[in-house]
Design a protein around this motif. Structure first.
Motif, mmCIF file in Angstrom:
data_model
loop_
_atom_site.group_PDB
_atom_site.id
_atom_site.type_symbol
_atom_site.label_atom_id
_atom_site.label_comp_id
_atom_site.label_asym_id
_atom_site.label_seq_id
_atom_site.Cartn_x
_atom_site.Cartn_y
_atom_site.Cartn_z
ATOM 1 N N PRO A 30 -55.684 35.130 37.716
ATOM 2 C CA PRO A 30 -55.478 33.913 38.468
ATOM 3 C C PRO A 30 -54.228 33.317 38.036
ATOM 4 C CG PRO A 30 -57.039 33.398 36.700
ATOM 5 C CD PRO A 30 -56.611 34.985 36.602
ATOM 6 N N HIS A 31 -53.640 32.521 39.091
ATOM 7 C CA HIS A 31 -52.498 31.782 38.622
ATOM 8 C C HIS A 31 -52.926 30.462 38.320
ATOM 9 C CE1 HIS A 31 -52.565 29.337 42.267
ATOM 10 N NE2 HIS A 31 -52.807 30.408 43.008
ATOM 11 N N ALA A 32 -54.026 30.080 38.234
ATOM 12 C CA ALA A 32 -54.484 28.709 37.789
ATOM 13 C C ALA A 32 -55.957 28.905 37.385
ATOM 14 C CB ALA A 32 -54.158 27.616 38.844
ATOM 15 N N LEU A 33 -56.159 27.797 36.412
ATOM 16 C CA LEU A 33 -57.690 27.656 35.953
ATOM 17 C C LEU A 33 -57.832 26.314 36.276
ATOM 18 C CD1 LEU A 33 -57.983 29.610 32.439
ATOM 19 C CD2 LEU A 33 -58.638 30.237 34.975
ATOM 20 N N GLY A 85 -67.271 37.904 48.149
ATOM 21 C CA GLY A 85 -65.987 37.800 47.297
ATOM 22 C C GLY A 85 -65.881 36.895 46.386
ATOM 23 N N ASP A 86 -66.680 35.878 46.339
ATOM 24 C CA ASP A 86 -66.630 34.863 45.120
ATOM 25 C C ASP A 86 -66.733 35.395 43.855
ATOM 26 O OD1 ASP A 86 -66.414 32.583 46.823
ATOM 27 O OD2 ASP A 86 -68.254 31.790 46.448
ATOM 28 N N VAL A 87 -66.098 34.996 42.935
ATOM 29 C CA VAL A 87 -66.176 35.581 41.388
ATOM 30 C C VAL A 87 -67.006 34.487 40.754
ATOM 31 C CG1 VAL A 87 -65.116 35.576 39.334
ATOM 32 C CG2 VAL A 87 -63.843 36.257 41.428
ATOM 33 N N VAL A 103 -57.185 30.678 42.119
ATOM 34 C CA VAL A 103 -57.857 29.592 41.236
ATOM 35 C C VAL A 103 -59.245 30.016 40.771
ATOM 36 C CG1 VAL A 103 -58.256 26.893 40.955
ATOM 37 C CG2 VAL A 103 -56.233 27.882 42.251
ATOM 38 N N LEU A 104 -59.486 29.952 39.576
ATOM 39 C CA LEU A 104 -60.864 30.019 39.189
ATOM 40 C C LEU A 104 -61.192 28.620 38.345
ATOM 41 C CD1 LEU A 104 -60.854 33.837 37.516
ATOM 42 C CD2 LEU A 104 -61.965 32.854 39.854
ATOM 43 N N GLU A 105 -62.618 28.638 38.266
ATOM 44 C CA GLU A 105 -62.848 27.074 37.879
ATOM 45 C C GLU A 105 -63.975 27.529 36.661
ATOM 46 O OE1 GLU A 105 -64.840 23.128 39.458
ATOM 47 O OE2 GLU A 105 -65.773 24.968 39.916
ATOM 48 N N VAL A 106 -63.536 27.003 35.279
ATOM 49 C CA VAL A 106 -64.183 27.526 34.130
ATOM 50 C C VAL A 106 -64.947 26.065 33.661
ATOM 51 C CG1 VAL A 106 -62.418 29.016 33.249
ATOM 52 C CG2 VAL A 106 -62.149 26.636 32.499
ATOM 53 N N GLN A 107 -65.986 26.444 33.075
ATOM 54 C CA GLN A 107 -66.636 25.265 32.598
ATOM 55 C C GLN A 107 -67.746 25.829 31.444
ATOM 56 O OE1 GLN A 107 -67.363 22.115 31.919
ATOM 57 N NE2 GLN A 107 -67.492 21.687 33.896
ATOM 58 N N TYR A 166 -67.100 31.243 34.428
ATOM 59 C CA TYR A 166 -66.056 31.070 35.336
ATOM 60 C C TYR A 166 -66.415 31.618 36.787
ATOM 61 C CZ TYR A 166 -65.218 35.994 34.411
ATOM 62 O OH TYR A 166 -65.424 37.515 34.103
ATOM 63 N N ALA A 167 -65.745 31.025 37.823
ATOM 64 C CA ALA A 167 -66.008 31.127 38.947
ATOM 65 C C ALA A 167 -65.016 30.769 40.075
ATOM 66 C CB ALA A 167 -67.533 30.673 39.254
ATOM 67 N N THR A 168 -65.091 31.309 41.227
ATOM 68 C CA THR A 168 -64.500 30.637 42.347
ATOM 69 C C THR A 168 -64.766 29.346 42.524
ATOM 70 O OG1 THR A 168 -64.420 32.922 43.464
ATOM 71 C CG2 THR A 168 -63.760 30.985 44.953
ATOM 72 N N PRO A 169 -63.897 28.524 42.462
ATOM 73 C CA PRO A 169 -64.428 26.861 42.883
ATOM 74 C C PRO A 169 -65.357 26.799 44.186
ATOM 75 C CG PRO A 169 -61.943 27.026 42.386
ATOM 76 C CD PRO A 169 -62.513 28.475 42.527
ATOM 77 N N TYR A 170 -66.527 26.081 43.742
ATOM 78 C CA TYR A 170 -67.469 26.097 45.189
ATOM 79 C C TYR A 170 -67.094 25.076 45.921
ATOM 80 C CZ TYR A 170 -72.212 25.806 46.898
ATOM 81 O OH TYR A 170 -73.328 25.927 47.783
#
Length: 327
Positions: A106-109, A44-46, A75-79, A64-68
């Protein structure tokens, strides 16, 4: 410019390392750690990662990914990392990421960057705001004298390395997990930490490539686990990395955290390391005070930035790839 999916191949991991090294030579990549992170993603992780090329040469990576480490619903994490000569690509690549992220709604990055990196200036200009800061600090063991800080352990307490304990037995693992969860709950942070489920913690923590059982120290009262500090192998030369350090509330203010840190420093010296690295939240004054007393020197802060609500822009530029391979 072309953007293609990251293939999760040995060659693309080397490409990632080369780009990251060029972008931030002061913060080298941990490829073994990244590969372990990718392999232990939960169902289920992005996770979508891309390579940016100009004239056939890799000049950037983005994802971009599910925060590990601290997953939160919605919430998604971008880098991203870009070669210094190609910072002008930030704008088009941000548009690309917005298009790719839009279907996930997502509602937040969020992202974590050093305060002196170009990403900090660019992302804050896009509306990202600071949530919290962490200080990375380094102790040079060549100039470290523990004798002024050494104290006898409180009566009835011992400190043992994980390697001397039954750490491969599930009953012990569950006790260790319970201790870590309790300590994480007391770590001063801007937002409460979301712990991993036990089975995920087993896979990520006890089977990680940087686990060093002989450098992972547990404080005990009899057989009761009351505190810990962790040293992990590091991809940096002559360096060990500190993980969680903490003591149960019932055993605080007795010098046990300092004793654990001193035991770890002595192990690192015998192990042959020159440096110990650690990271602490800005508001964690008790642990910062211990590290300052030991002689740790702060580096520029790592800043957690968040964007909410997310200004999504459906669609994507023509230079995007057609598929997102998974690890």
């Amino acid at each position: 410019m072309q953007v293609r999916p990251f293939l999760f191949s040995a060659a693309d991991y080397q490409t990632y390392a080369a780009v990251r090294q060029a972008a931030h030579p002061e913060s080298p990549p941990d490829l073994a750690g990244l590969q372990h992170l990718d392999r232990t993603r939960t169902q289920g992780d992005v996770l979508a990662r891309f390579v940016v090329e100009v004239a056939g040469e890799a000049v950037g990576v983005l994802e971009y990914a599910t925060p590990y480490y601290d997953p939160r619903p919605g919430v998604l994490e971008v880098q991203y990392y870009l070669h210094p000569h190609h910072q002008a690509l930030e704008g088009p690549l941000w548009q690309f990421l917005q298009g790719r992220i839009a279907p996930h709604q997502p509602h937040a990055l969020q992202t974590t960057v050093r305060e002196d990196w170009p990403q900090y200036r660019f992302l804050t200009a896009q509306g990202f705001v600071e949530v919290e800061r962490r200080w990375d600090s380094v102790l040079d063991l060549a100039h470290f004298d523990p004798s002024p800080l050494a104290r006898p352990l409180p009566p009835g307490l011992t400190i043992q390395p994980l390697s001397a304990l039954p750490w491969q037995e599930e009953a012990f693992q569950r006790d260790l997990y319970a201790l870590e969860i309790e300590l994480l709950g007391d770590v001063p942070t801007a937002e409460p930490i979301t712990p991993w489920p036990f089975e995920v913690w087993q896979e990520r923590s006890l089977k990680g490539p940087n686990l060093l059982p002989e450098g992972f120290f547990v404080a005990l009262e009899g057989t009761h686990l009351v505190g810990l500090t962790m040293l992990f192998k590091s991809h940096r030369p002559q360096t060990l990395q500190t993980g969680l350090t903490g003591v149960r509330r019932s055993h605080r203010r007795r010098g046990l955290a300092l004793a654990l840190k001193l035991r770890a420093a002595e192990f690192a010296r015998v192990y042959g390391a020159r440096y110990i690295r650690t990271s602490n939240h800005q508001i964690n004054r008790p642990m910062l005070a211990i590290n300052e007393a030991l002689g740790f020197v702060k580096e520029p802060a790592r800043v957690l930035l968040r964007l909410s609500p997310v200004p999504l822009k459906p669609g994507q530029p023509a230079f995007g790839g057609s598929s997102d391979p998974q690890p």
